[in-house]
Design an enzyme around this catalytic site. Sequence first.
Site, PDB file in Angstrom:
ATOM      1  N   LYS A 129     -10.871  -0.704 -43.717  1.00  0.00           N
ATOM      2  CA  LYS A 129     -11.912  -0.460 -42.713  1.00  0.00           C
ATOM      3  C   LYS A 129     -13.192  -1.061 -43.241  1.00  0.00           C
ATOM      4  O   LYS A 129     -13.359  -1.214 -44.456  1.00  0.00           O
ATOM      5  CB  LYS A 129     -12.084   1.042 -42.485  1.00  0.00           C
ATOM      6  CG  LYS A 129     -12.713   1.375 -41.163  1.00  0.00           C
ATOM      7  CD  LYS A 129     -11.694   1.400 -40.034  1.00  0.00           C
ATOM      8  CE  LYS A 129     -12.357   1.587 -38.687  1.00  0.00           C
ATOM      9  NZ  LYS A 129     -11.386   1.824 -37.614  1.00  0.00           N
ATOM     10  N   ASP A 169     -14.322  -1.606 -33.724  1.00  0.00           N
ATOM     11  CA  ASP A 169     -14.378  -0.135 -33.765  1.00  0.00           C
ATOM     12  C   ASP A 169     -15.688   0.225 -33.061  1.00  0.00           C
ATOM     13  O   ASP A 169     -16.208  -0.586 -32.277  1.00  0.00           O
ATOM     14  CB  ASP A 169     -14.330   0.373 -35.218  1.00  0.00           C
ATOM     15  CG  ASP A 169     -14.130   1.889 -35.314  1.00  0.00           C
ATOM     16  OD1 ASP A 169     -13.005   2.356 -35.138  1.00  0.00           O
ATOM     17  OD2 ASP A 169     -15.118   2.621 -35.550  1.00  0.00           O
TER      18      ASP A 169
HETATM   19  P1  NDP Z   1     -17.311   2.296 -28.736  1.00  0.00           P
HETATM   20  O1  NDP Z   1     -18.461   1.847 -29.536  1.00  0.00           O
HETATM   21  O2  NDP Z   1     -16.756   1.391 -27.701  1.00  0.00           O
HETATM   22  O3  NDP Z   1     -17.662   3.683 -28.024  1.00  0.00           O
HETATM   23  C1  NDP Z   1     -18.012   4.793 -28.770  1.00  0.00           C
HETATM   24  C2  NDP Z   1     -18.364   5.919 -27.806  1.00  0.00           C
HETATM   25  O4  NDP Z   1     -18.541   7.110 -28.559  1.00  0.00           O
HETATM   26  C3  NDP Z   1     -19.666   5.680 -27.078  1.00  0.00           C
HETATM   27  O5  NDP Z   1     -19.625   6.319 -25.830  1.00  0.00           O
HETATM   28  C4  NDP Z   1     -20.676   6.337 -28.007  1.00  0.00           C
HETATM   29  O6  NDP Z   1     -21.886   6.738 -27.393  1.00  0.00           O
HETATM   30  C5  NDP Z   1     -19.909   7.545 -28.466  1.00  0.00           C
HETATM   31  N1  NDP Z   1     -20.396   7.960 -29.782  1.00  0.00           N
HETATM   32  C6  NDP Z   1     -20.489   7.200 -30.906  1.00  0.00           C
HETATM   33  N2  NDP Z   1     -21.028   7.897 -31.912  1.00  0.00           N
HETATM   34  C7  NDP Z   1     -21.254   9.119 -31.417  1.00  0.00           C
HETATM   35  C8  NDP Z   1     -21.798  10.293 -31.967  1.00  0.00           C
HETATM   36  N3  NDP Z   1     -22.205  10.351 -33.242  1.00  0.00           N
HETATM   37  N4  NDP Z   1     -21.875  11.394 -31.160  1.00  0.00           N
HETATM   38  C9  NDP Z   1     -21.452  11.341 -29.872  1.00  0.00           C
HETATM   39  N5  NDP Z   1     -20.942  10.250 -29.288  1.00  0.00           N
HETATM   40  C10 NDP Z   1     -20.850   9.162 -30.054  1.00  0.00           C
HETATM   41  O7  NDP Z   1     -16.180   2.703 -29.793  1.00  0.00           O
HETATM   42  P2  NDP Z   1     -14.624   2.884 -29.562  1.00  0.00           P
HETATM   43  O8  NDP Z   1     -14.357   3.412 -28.204  1.00  0.00           O
HETATM   44  O9  NDP Z   1     -13.958   1.657 -30.012  1.00  0.00           O
HETATM   45  O10 NDP Z   1     -14.293   4.013 -30.651  1.00  0.00           O
HETATM   46  C11 NDP Z   1     -14.317   5.405 -30.356  1.00  0.00           C
HETATM   47  C12 NDP Z   1     -13.496   6.150 -31.393  1.00  0.00           C
HETATM   48  O11 NDP Z   1     -12.148   5.678 -31.355  1.00  0.00           O
HETATM   49  C13 NDP Z   1     -13.952   5.985 -32.850  1.00  0.00           C
HETATM   50  O12 NDP Z   1     -13.676   7.174 -33.540  1.00  0.00           O
HETATM   51  C14 NDP Z   1     -13.039   4.891 -33.358  1.00  0.00           C
HETATM   52  O13 NDP Z   1     -12.908   4.933 -34.757  1.00  0.00           O
HETATM   53  C15 NDP Z   1     -11.755   5.255 -32.659  1.00  0.00           C
HETATM   54  N6  NDP Z   1     -10.764   4.195 -32.554  1.00  0.00           N
HETATM   55  C16 NDP Z   1     -11.070   3.012 -31.926  1.00  0.00           C
HETATM   56  C17 NDP Z   1     -10.108   2.038 -31.818  1.00  0.00           C
HETATM   57  C18 NDP Z   1     -10.330   0.802 -31.034  1.00  0.00           C
HETATM   58  O14 NDP Z   1      -9.347   0.066 -30.814  1.00  0.00           O
HETATM   59  N7  NDP Z   1     -11.527   0.503 -30.569  1.00  0.00           N
HETATM   60  C19 NDP Z   1      -8.777   2.190 -32.450  1.00  0.00           C
HETATM   61  C20 NDP Z   1      -8.537   3.503 -33.013  1.00  0.00           C
HETATM   62  C21 NDP Z   1      -9.531   4.422 -33.082  1.00  0.00           C
HETATM   63  P3  NDP Z   1     -23.250   5.914 -27.691  1.00  0.00           P
HETATM   64  O15 NDP Z   1     -23.161   4.703 -26.822  1.00  0.00           O
HETATM   65  O16 NDP Z   1     -24.329   6.846 -27.323  1.00  0.00           O
HETATM   66  O17 NDP Z   1     -23.248   5.585 -29.172  1.00  0.00           O
END
Ligand code: NDP
Length: 448
Positions: A129, A169
């Site tokens: 990562k 991510d």
């Molecule tokens: P994105 O950046 O596309 O979206 C993240 C979302 O989560 C946004 O809506 C963001 O809101 C919100 N968010 C981020 N940080 C926080 C926080 N501290 N508190 C509340 N809301 C928060 O990321 P992904 O959708 O790609 O990733 C989301 C999760 O899924 C993560 O845990 C990631 O590790 C996991 N994941 C992702 C994969 C992928 O293929 N993308 C694969 C496997 C796991 P805001 O815009 O306000 O920051």
Amino acid sequence: MSFKNSYLASVMEAVVARNPHEPEFHQAVSEVLESLEPILERKPAYQESGVIEMLVEPERIIKFRVPWVDDSGKVRVNRGYRVQFNSAIGPYKGGLRFHPSVYEGIIKFLGFEQVFKNSLTGLPIGGAKGGSDFDPKGKSNAEIMRFCQSFMTELAKHIGANTDVPAGDIGVGSREVGYMFGQYKRLSNEYTGALTGKGLNYGGSLVRTEATGYGLCYFVEEMLKDNSTSMEGKTVVVSGSGNVAIYATEKAIELGAKVVTASDSNGYVYDPDGIDLALLKKIKLQERKRIKEYAKERPNAVYAEGCSGVWGVPCEIALPCATQNEIDAESAKKLIENGCIAVGEGANMPSTKEAVKLFLESDIMFAPAKAANAGGVSISALEMSQNSQRYNWSFEKVDHMLQKIMVDIYKKSSEAAKEYGYEGNLVVGANIAGFIKVADTMMAYGVV
Ligand code: NDP
């Protein structure tokens, strides 16, 4: 910490002592080590070989300066990381996170989880990562590009199609991958798939964008099926409004569920009529606006400040898709009291240890992240295969493979849980099933 096995307790103590002030890493390691108790009793070689002590130590940690110039001409300096955790079963593979909360402990926790997740997929990929404490919010396209180019200028020295293949991510989507791949190609003077999540014109795979969210729903559907029910007609609460949340929402709707929420780090929207997916995509993917804008365009939707309130919305299925530790004990209790029957983790480690304990003690079906959200990395591995072949597979073919992989992961996890006396506990099952392949391979290599 609650270890019955004194050896595992001593490994955990050493991890805490050696990695101070990294609570997320401790949390991820302790969850896995606790799950290994039943397997150590049956196979003492895992203890005698020292394989567990090797597993909790990353093979390599790269930490670097990322200088860039903002639109006003001011020099900014961020910190970049790549934690190459384990390459026993394949090249390092795992996403890059750009978020101000990133520090070494977050990347280590994510890298550690990735090792077991990637093993569960059945594909030949090791775990890693990376990321940066860079905050993409409010930055112009040009600033994002300059940052990504600077980040890649250093990272390029450490990655490659057969060495380490990063992906997206939090804060890293197709735009950022495009800038980084462009810079990688320029520096390396070769066209190889050293990143996944690429655009379709330059080696990306169909279904990669949708894969984590779709895969989550395929996994949850299989878990529900095994318990004689399905997503059809269920009310679903989704947190987040990023890549994982949007495509989990899309697939849940396709499977006949009604998704009633979406959120970001400021607050959440509740739409009793069911989330309007087209509107959600317009606001988040095209306009890159905050989620509160959604409520302005839907007559019955309401917006509330704060993230945790979303777990108080009554639902039968909860899909946390935002970030780590977003469901604490209080939120878990609310879900249980409101009659939730299943929780599927789309985000990495979205439930605190206390919340997981409450779910496991209740009647809730609980799908842990490292099994349930493995769809993204699975399709990334298939993107690597397509890049090697210099060929693209159809959407239908890749989607079919994704479904099969998620069903296999469910089966592997539930069968391992049963075999080791923890029937129905997918946390133990996923950890054991993921561990065995990596640990056996490491033992075959000896002390390396
Ligand atoms: P994105 O950046 O596309 O979206 C993240 C979302 O989560 C946004 O809506 C963001 O809101 C919100 N968010 C981020 N940080 C926080 C926080 N501290 N508190 C509340 N809301 C928060 O990321 P992904 O959708 O790609 O990733 C989301 C999760 O899924 C993560 O845990 C990631 O590790 C996991 N994941 C992702 C994969 C992928 O293929 N993308 C694969 C496997 C796991 P805001 O815009 O306000 O920051």
